[in-house]
Write a protein that holds these residues in place. Structure first.
Motif, PDB file in Angstrom:
ATOM      1  N   SER A  29       4.345  33.712  -4.322  1.00 43.23           N
ATOM      2  CA  SER A  29       3.945  34.683  -3.352  1.00 43.23           C
ATOM      3  C   SER A  29       3.252  34.312  -2.214  1.00 43.23           C
ATOM      4  O   SER A  29       2.311  33.333  -2.398  1.00 43.23           O
ATOM      5  CB  SER A  29       3.370  36.025  -4.193  1.00 43.23           C
ATOM      6  OG  SER A  29       2.220  35.854  -4.399  1.00 43.23           O
ATOM      7  N   ALA A  30       3.154  35.161  -1.171  1.00 40.47           N
ATOM      8  CA  ALA A  30       1.997  34.885  -0.034  1.00 40.47           C
ATOM      9  C   ALA A  30       0.668  34.988  -0.701  1.00 40.47           C
ATOM     10  O   ALA A  30      -0.240  34.306  -0.166  1.00 40.47           O
ATOM     11  CB  ALA A  30       2.328  35.821   1.006  1.00 40.47           C
ATOM     12  N   ALA A  90       4.400  36.338   6.174  1.00 43.29           N
ATOM     13  CA  ALA A  90       5.015  36.615   5.143  1.00 43.29           C
ATOM     14  C   ALA A  90       6.505  37.524   5.276  1.00 43.29           C
ATOM     15  O   ALA A  90       7.369  36.981   4.953  1.00 43.29           O
ATOM     16  CB  ALA A  90       4.230  37.692   4.145  1.00 43.29           C
ATOM     17  N   ASN A 115       7.936  34.462   3.124  1.00 42.31           N
ATOM     18  CA  ASN A 115       8.373  34.811   2.057  1.00 42.31           C
ATOM     19  C   ASN A 115       9.989  35.036   2.348  1.00 42.31           C
ATOM     20  O   ASN A 115      10.591  35.824   2.672  1.00 42.31           O
ATOM     21  CB  ASN A 115       7.922  36.135   1.703  1.00 42.31           C
ATOM     22  CG  ASN A 115       6.611  36.088   0.975  1.00 42.31           C
ATOM     23  OD1 ASN A 115       6.117  34.908   0.850  1.00 42.31           O
ATOM     24  ND2 ASN A 115       5.703  37.408   0.818  1.00 42.31           N
ATOM     25  N   LYS A 155      11.583  38.230   0.989  1.00 39.94           N
ATOM     26  CA  LYS A 155      11.501  39.282   1.576  1.00 39.94           C
ATOM     27  C   LYS A 155      12.858  39.689   2.396  1.00 39.94           C
ATOM     28  O   LYS A 155      13.581  40.215   2.028  1.00 39.94           O
ATOM     29  CB  LYS A 155      10.375  39.504   2.494  1.00 39.94           C
ATOM     30  CG  LYS A 155       8.894  39.870   1.899  1.00 39.94           C
ATOM     31  CD  LYS A 155       8.022  40.178   2.716  1.00 39.94           C
ATOM     32  CE  LYS A 155       6.557  40.986   1.910  1.00 39.94           C
ATOM     33  NZ  LYS A 155       5.776  40.235   1.315  1.00 39.94           N
ATOM     34  N   ASP A 207      10.744  35.495  -7.509  1.00 38.09           N
ATOM     35  CA  ASP A 207       9.579  35.208  -6.451  1.00 38.09           C
ATOM     36  C   ASP A 207       9.893  33.923  -5.606  1.00 38.09           C
ATOM     37  O   ASP A 207      10.549  32.931  -6.230  1.00 38.09           O
ATOM     38  CB  ASP A 207       8.214  34.988  -7.038  1.00 38.09           C
ATOM     39  CG  ASP A 207       8.124  34.092  -8.291  1.00 38.09           C
ATOM     40  OD1 ASP A 207       9.158  33.271  -8.671  1.00 38.09           O
ATOM     41  OD2 ASP A 207       7.282  34.084  -9.065  1.00 38.09           O
ATOM     42  N   SER A 221       8.071  32.124  -2.059  1.00 43.39           N
ATOM     43  CA  SER A 221       7.331  32.044  -1.105  1.00 43.39           C
ATOM     44  C   SER A 221       6.950  30.461  -0.391  1.00 43.39           C
ATOM     45  O   SER A 221       6.566  29.726  -1.571  1.00 43.39           O
ATOM     46  CB  SER A 221       5.941  32.720  -1.170  1.00 43.39           C
ATOM     47  OG  SER A 221       5.134  32.937  -0.216  1.00 43.39           O
TER      48      SER A 221
END
Length: 470
Positions: free
Chosen positions: A139-140, A265, A292, A295, A302, A304
């Motif tokens: 993740s970010a 992100a 990301n 997103k 996940d 990123s």
């Protein structure tokens, strides 16, 4: 579960997933449950004996599913998207079935080498220059923590990991108040401390850091005996899309020898469209960039990507090489566990590879351009309504608005009631924020399978429920 059962239930789960995705528009986006409802439906103690899969699956459908918020719903307009394009889900089936631990090259050579290639595909897609390399983080938040740790170690001449922070000169990190709260957590976890995250004033439509104030703060801190270590800039901040002048911030960072991390992100995905790259002009001056794909692009969470201009400093900060983790007899290999805070690593590159090949960059660009156009269109429609006002103009597909209540109405309380009424209604899902101390309602289009009709439904729902409040 034997192999035949595994085959049967895998097929059933896949069929269930396809049916679920095809019926999402018939479901409320947010579940109509009260706190504790699901908890009370689950047995207090674990089972002593094995239970049949039919019963387990039935309980999933009857007890768990009714309490889920549907993030893949095409009318999910809250937060930022957490897309899982169907092709990404298929890739995740394969990843789950193999269940590989991809911490080192030798523990899964294909995973390491595919990660290197797909990260470079994304570098090209975003228009970043050659020389940037990168890693797929979870993740970010993890990417930002890694960047802050690197800032710390560079500033302390690599002594923080060895000696700790006790007795060291006081470090300073700089950002605006538009950055994500993951930056605050990174400052906590790194040991730098919240008091040493210096908030720089913002101005303008995109609430960009005042670079003159930034430079003045750096000089004042240095004169006071403190040690400036790094700057965290943002492109597309969570609240209203706050976006710094990256070129100007990079100039300040370069003049003062500070490490620059850029959090893009959400908005970073839009940079696959050349016409949006003006939002991060000067990005080549960053030391670290995070965006990301999980997103807006559709790679299931996940996933990123952290791009690095100088991976040597990053790896020097994070790498630990006990003898049992060494890969003997190979030169020039990459062990991505040395690029991440966690040692364990999932095979994240596979879903991104599937996604890019199945949709192509042009297919993904079309989706993002549609989302931006639809959001801008909704902002215009709401602004024309006499009882609505825009609070922040669209930044890509994100804007915020308020409904004007009657005379004497508490505007903040009224808009909180409105966002709660909208979410209880179930047709769409929105979230609130605060802009200049006042409540505003956020709207963003980003769900992978959203249509113009879904955005029309949002307009109808918002206006209908706003005018129905008493």
């Amino acid at each position: 579960m034997d192999n035949d059962d595994f085959r049967q239930w895998s097929r059933r789960a896949a069929d269930w997933g396809a049916d679920y995705r095809s019926t999402l528009r018939d479901r409320p986006v947010r579940p109509p449950v009260a706190s504790g409802d699901v908890f009370k439906s689950i047995e207090v103690s674990p089972p002593e004996a094995a239970e049949p899969m039919e019963r387990i699956f039935a309980d999933f459908e009857n007890k768990i599913l009714p309490g889920m918020t549907h993030w893949q719903h095409p009318r999910f307009f809250a937060y930022f998207p957490a897309n899982a394009a169907p092709v990404s889900v298929v890739a995740e089936y394969l990843v789950s079935a193999m269940a590989a631990q991809c911490m080192l090259w030798q523990t899964s050579p294909a995973a390491t080498e595919l990660e290197t290639r797909t990260v470079d595909w994304m570098r090209q897609a975003l228009g970043l220059p050659e020389g940037f390399s990168g890693v797929i983080q979870d993740s970010a938040s993890s990417a930002t923590l890694a960047a802050v740790l690197t800032m710390r170690e560079r500033a302390l001449d690599w002594q923080g990991n060895k000696q700790g922070l006790a007795g060291q000169v006081r470090l300073r990190i700089y950002s605006s108040d538009q950055v994500h709260t993951s930056i605050d957590r990174a400052i906590w976890v790194s040991g730098i401390g919240e008091a040493n995250l210096v908030r720089i004033p913002v101005s303008g439509r995109f609430r960009a850091m005042d670079t003159a104030a930034l430079e003045a703060a750096i000089i004042a801190d240095r004169d006071a005996g403190m040690l400036p270590a790094g700057i965290i800039a943002c492109v597309g901040g969570t609240s209203t899309g706050g976006t710094d002048d990256i070129a100007a911030v990079a100039d300040v960072a370069r003049r003062h020898g500070l490490y620059l991390h850029v959090d893009a992100a959400w908005a970073g995905s839009a940079m696959i469209c050349p016409e949006y790259r003006h939002f991060w002009t000067g990005i080549e001056g960053a030391d670290s960039i995070v965006f990301n794909p999980h997103k807006w692009l559709g790679a299931q969470f996940d996933c990123s990507i952290q791009f690095l201009r100088d991976p040597e400093s990053h790896v020097r900060t994070l790498a630990i090489k006990p003898d049992y983790l060494k890969t003997h007899g190979h030169d020039g290999i990459i062990n991505y566990s040395e690029w991440s805070v966690p040692l364990g690593r999932r095979f994240r590159a596979l879903k991104l590879w599937f996604l890019l090949r199945a949709h192509g960059l042009e297919g993904l660009r079309t989706m993002i351009r549609n989302h931006v156009a639809w959001s801008e269109g909704l902002a215009i429609r709401l602004a024309k309504e006499p009882d609505f006002e825009l609070v922040s103009e669209p930044m890509l597909s994100l804007f915020s608005f308020r409904h004007r209540g009657g005379a004497g109405v508490d505007a903040d309380a009224h808009n909180l009631r409105l966002v709660n009424a909208i979410n209880d209604d179930g047709r769409i899902y929105l979230t609130q924020t605060k802009v200049d101390g006042a409540v505003a309602i956020r709207f963003q289009v980003g769900q992978f399978e959203a249509t113009a009709s879904d955005v029309d439904t949002a307009f109808e729902t918002i206006t209908e429920l706003a005018r129905g409040l008493t």
